[in-house]
Enzyme design. Structure first.
Site, PDB file in Angstrom:
ATOM      1  N   HIS A   1       0.856  -1.184   0.000  1.00 25.63           N
ATOM      2  CA  HIS A   1       0.000   0.000   0.000  1.00 25.63           C
ATOM      3  C   HIS A   1       0.899   1.242   0.000  1.00 25.63           C
ATOM      4  CE1 HIS A   1      -2.807   2.928   1.875  1.00 25.63           C
ATOM      5  NE2 HIS A   1      -3.783   2.126   1.506  1.00 25.63           N
TER       6      HIS A   1
ATOM      7  N   ASP B   1       2.937  -4.540   7.994  1.00 27.20           N
ATOM      8  CA  ASP B   1       1.716  -3.758   7.800  1.00 27.20           C
ATOM      9  C   ASP B   1       0.545  -4.729   7.958  1.00 27.20           C
ATOM     10  OD1 ASP B   1      -0.562  -2.607   6.802  1.00 27.20           O
ATOM     11  OD2 ASP B   1       0.333  -1.885   4.938  1.00 27.20           O
TER      12      ASP B   1
ATOM     13  N   GLN C   1      -4.650  -5.266   6.908  1.00 26.63           N
ATOM     14  CA  GLN C   1      -5.638  -6.187   6.347  1.00 26.63           C
ATOM     15  C   GLN C   1      -5.564  -7.575   6.988  1.00 26.63           C
ATOM     16  OE1 GLN C   1      -7.986  -5.188   4.430  1.00 26.63           O
ATOM     17  NE2 GLN C   1      -7.192  -3.238   3.690  1.00 26.63           N
TER      18      GLN C   1
ATOM     19  N   LYS D   1     -10.656  -0.555  10.252  1.00 26.24           N
ATOM     20  CA  LYS D   1     -10.830  -1.724   9.389  1.00 26.24           C
ATOM     21  C   LYS D   1     -11.181  -2.968  10.197  1.00 26.24           C
ATOM     22  CE  LYS D   1      -7.364  -0.016   6.112  1.00 26.24           C
ATOM     23  NZ  LYS D   1      -8.111   0.364   4.918  1.00 26.24           N
TER      24      LYS D   1
ATOM     25  N   CYS E   1      -4.709   2.591  -3.740  1.00 27.55           N
ATOM     26  CA  CYS E   1      -3.487   3.076  -3.099  1.00 27.55           C
ATOM     27  C   CYS E   1      -2.327   2.120  -3.312  1.00 27.55           C
ATOM     28  CB  CYS E   1      -3.684   3.307  -1.606  1.00 27.55           C
ATOM     29  SG  CYS E   1      -4.904   4.538  -1.233  1.00 27.55           S
TER      30      CYS E   1
HETATM   31  C1  LIG Z   1      -2.508  -2.906   3.464  1.00 31.67           C
HETATM   32  C2  LIG Z   1      -2.831  -1.529   3.951  1.00 31.67           C
HETATM   33  N1  LIG Z   1      -1.875  -0.779   4.519  1.00 31.67           N
HETATM   34  C3  LIG Z   1      -2.115   0.438   4.992  1.00 31.67           C
HETATM   35  C4  LIG Z   1      -3.354   1.018   4.910  1.00 31.67           C
HETATM   36  C5  LIG Z   1      -3.543   2.399   5.436  1.00 31.67           C
HETATM   37  O1  LIG Z   1      -4.400   2.412   6.518  1.00 31.67           O
HETATM   38  P1  LIG Z   1      -4.943   3.780   7.104  1.00 31.67           P
HETATM   39  O2  LIG Z   1      -5.487   4.555   5.946  1.00 31.67           O
HETATM   40  O3  LIG Z   1      -5.994   3.362   8.076  1.00 31.67           O
HETATM   41  O4  LIG Z   1      -3.798   4.481   7.748  1.00 31.67           O
HETATM   42  C6  LIG Z   1      -4.392   0.292   4.320  1.00 31.67           C
HETATM   43  C7  LIG Z   1      -5.753   0.836   4.187  1.00 31.67           C
HETATM   44  O5  LIG Z   1      -6.120   1.607   3.373  1.00 31.67           O
HETATM   45  C8  LIG Z   1      -4.124  -1.005   3.828  1.00 31.67           C
HETATM   46  O6  LIG Z   1      -5.081  -1.729   3.252  1.00 31.67           O
END
Ligand SMILES: Cc1ncc(COP(=O)(O)O)c(C=O)c1O
Lengths: 157, 413
Positions: free
Chosen positions: B124, B201, B204, B227, B367
């Site tokens: 991401h 990370d 998910q 999430k 993203c």
């Molecule tokens: C794999 C992953 N990493 C990071 C993020 C970023 O999370 P957040 O926007 O809650 O900071 C997301 C969600 O959009 C994600 O799916």
């Protein structure tokens, strides 16, 4: 069923433009050009123009987008080719009103682009329809770049 | 026996509504999940109506109650992820903030010119850009682990990319696009063997499967409350005490200090040294309630339920002519995230059509622009399932996709 509502958005003319877009491709030389993207979804348009004597003599677009943004770009190029720069800028405003559900004064000037009025009922898709018009606006007002390889890269605000 | 999603839905009143004349099917859970009544109640009635006060300051009764409630939420999160102590559980704004803090603070300590930071092509943006910035400022090298043809992490390539120069490896536990579960233990071993730390990370993964940070033996682990049934604006940075002790805070101000002199100050102990300013108190409390809710169901049950849904829907999707699923086609390698495209149709058009059928999915680059480039697509559609989704939801998705194909294919104008 609810899919029938889609008829308001995807009218046949729009689908024709998206599957066979007009003025699609790359000009050998241009006086104005710009690359604009919609960072929310990744759609990107490259627009090239030849402006002479304050008139849009030629225009082509390329890039990558959904059927609404492709159709809109195709319709936009049809609408502005051969027009005075000032008139084209006026049309940018008219189109913006149209897709927000308002009735512009000179609807006929927009040609097929007027068909996109249905987008007003799909707020998430308004940006798809306006991307090419915003690119036009920028290319005419600030995007004077004479080198073909020097794409301007800007994010839509 | 797996979850009874149909009964659970009563805890999520938002799901019971009509959009575009159709009953809502919410399949955008990878973006954010819905919140059960219990979470909203705990935030509004449990905290704002009764206990609202600032934490860690003041001696009055409400301040004490708010502090206890806030710190209880931290303890719930600690237990949920199996951390050794609450000192290792920092509250942040979300995964993005957690990853940025690690890059800024640990990166400052660990990275010298010429060092390597290793990530993968399926990350991401929030697990790419902080490392790009760090690499630029330190003249370090950012490297990417490639993927196999079916969209799994290429372990042979991981072995090549992670070298003696590597100081940080940062990988998603589960991809938000491919839905694939990455072999964190194997990557961890490669990283540790070279003396590098591993950052995970978990945005998910934590919402969808049991995660134990001690069993995983990772150095840092990040996730977001929103999430996993919790509110927005709250997330977690887990870090091993030894690392957190060495690291400097990223932000400075109230709450995080011990003594403030005119020219310098000292920091509070962990975890508070990182939490400058008034924290997101209601958010943390809401996250605590979300953890309670998930623990009551059991994360193995949540995982089994999603597994069952994917095993049910993936073959049906793959059977649709002209539909491409990105990532593994084997349901057992998938969480509830399924990314796809329909031949000749742009995913925006697909998502609009599905929305008209009441089915909420995401369309775009998710993203993950480097991954889109790697897959050679400009955008995709993504359906993502969660514990309250049912087989009927899966059927509605399949029917809506078929109707969409029909609409654009035959031109019912
Ligand atoms: C794999 C992953 N990493 C990071 C993020 C970023 O999370 P957040 O926007 O809650 O900071 C997301 C969600 O959009 C994600 O799916």
């Amino acid at each position: 069923m609810a899919l029938s509502r889609l008829d308001n958005l995807y009218r046949q003319v729009i689908l024709d433009h998206s599957s066979h877009p007009h003025h699609h491709g790359i000009l050998d030389a241009s006086t104005n050009q710009i690359e604009l993207n919609n960072p929310a979804c990744g759609d990107v348009i490259q627009l090239q123009l030849i402006v002479e004597d304050d008139m849009i003599k030629d225009i082509k677009f390329s890039g990558n987008g959904c059927s609404i943004s492709t159709a809109s770009a195709s319709m936009m190029t049809d609408a502005v080719i051969g027009k005075k720069v000032a008139d084209a800028l006026e049309m940018v405003q008219e189109f913006s009103l149209l897709v927000q559900g308002e009735e512009p004064k000179n609807l006929d000037d927009l040609g097929d682009a007027a068909m996109l009025s249905g987008v007003a009922k799909f707020p998430a898709r308004i940006k798809c329809a306006t991307l090419s018009w915003k690119a036009l606006n920028r290319a005419l007002t600030e995007g004077k770049q004479t080198t073909v390889d020097g794409h301007l890269h800007r994010d839509e605000e | 026996m797996s979850l009874d999603a149909a009964t659970l839905r009563k805890d999520f009143p938002i799901l019971d509504q009509v959009v575009n004349d159709e009953a809502l099917v919410y399949l955008d859970n990878a973006a954010t999940t819905q919140k059960p009544t219990a979470v909203m109640d705990e935030m509004v009635n449990g905290y704002y109506y009764k206990n609202n006060a600032n934490v860690h300051r003041g001696v009055h009764t409400l301040a004490e109650r708010a502090t206890v409630q806030f710190e209880a939420a931290r303890e719930k999160v600690r237990r949920f992820i199996g951390a050794k102590e609450t000192a290792e559980v920092l509250f942040t704004r979300g995964t993005t903030t957690s990853l940025n803090w690690i890059a800024r603070s640990y990166g400052e300590l660990a990275i010298q010119e010429g060092d390597e930071i290793v990530i993968s092509y399926m990350e991401h943006h929030s697990n790419i850009i902080p490392w790009q910035q760090l690499a630029k400022s330190k003249k370090a090298v950012l490297k990417y682990i490639g993927l196999t043809a079916d969209g799994q992490l290429d372990l042979a390539d991981a072995e090549k990319q992670i070298t003696a120069k590597t100081k940080i490896v940062s990988i998603a536990h589960v991809s938000n696009v491919l839905g694939v579960i990455n072999p964190i233990e194997k990557i961890r071993d490669l990283a540790h063997a070279q003396g590098a730390v591993i950052v995970v990370d978990g945005a998910q993964s934590v919402p969808h499967m049991p995660v134990d940070v001690v069993a995983l033996d990772v150095d840092f682990y990040c996730f977001s409350g929103h999430k996993m049934l919790g509110p927005t604006g709250i997330g977690v940075l887990y870090g091993k005490r030894a690392h957190l002790e060495q690291m400097e805070p990223v932000e400075f101000g109230g709450e995080m200090i011990d003594f403030v002199n005119l020219q310098d100050s000292t920091w509070k102990e962990l975890p508070w040294k990182f939490e400058a300013g008034t924290p997101n108190i209601a958010g943390a409390i809401g996250l605590g309630a979300a953890v309670d809710y998930l623990e009551k169901l059991g994360m193995d049950q949540v995982e089994a339920h999603e597994q069952e849904l994917v095993a049910y829907v993936l073959p049906k999707l793959l059977a649709i002519e002209g539909l491409t699923v990105y990532g593994p086609q084997d349901p057992s390698l998938h969480t509830g995230v399924i990314t796809f495209n329909l031949d000749g149709l742009h995913p925006h058009d697909v998502a609009t059509a599905l929305d008209m059928e009441g089915v909420a999915v995401r369309a775009g680059h998710h993203c993950a622009q480097p991954l889109m480039k790697y897959l050679d697509v400009s955008a995709t559609a993504r359906a993502s399932f969660y514990l309250y989704n049912t087989k009927e939801d899966a059927d509605r998705l399949v029917e809506a996709i078929l109707a969409t194909k029909e609409f654009f294919g035959h031109g019912a104008f």
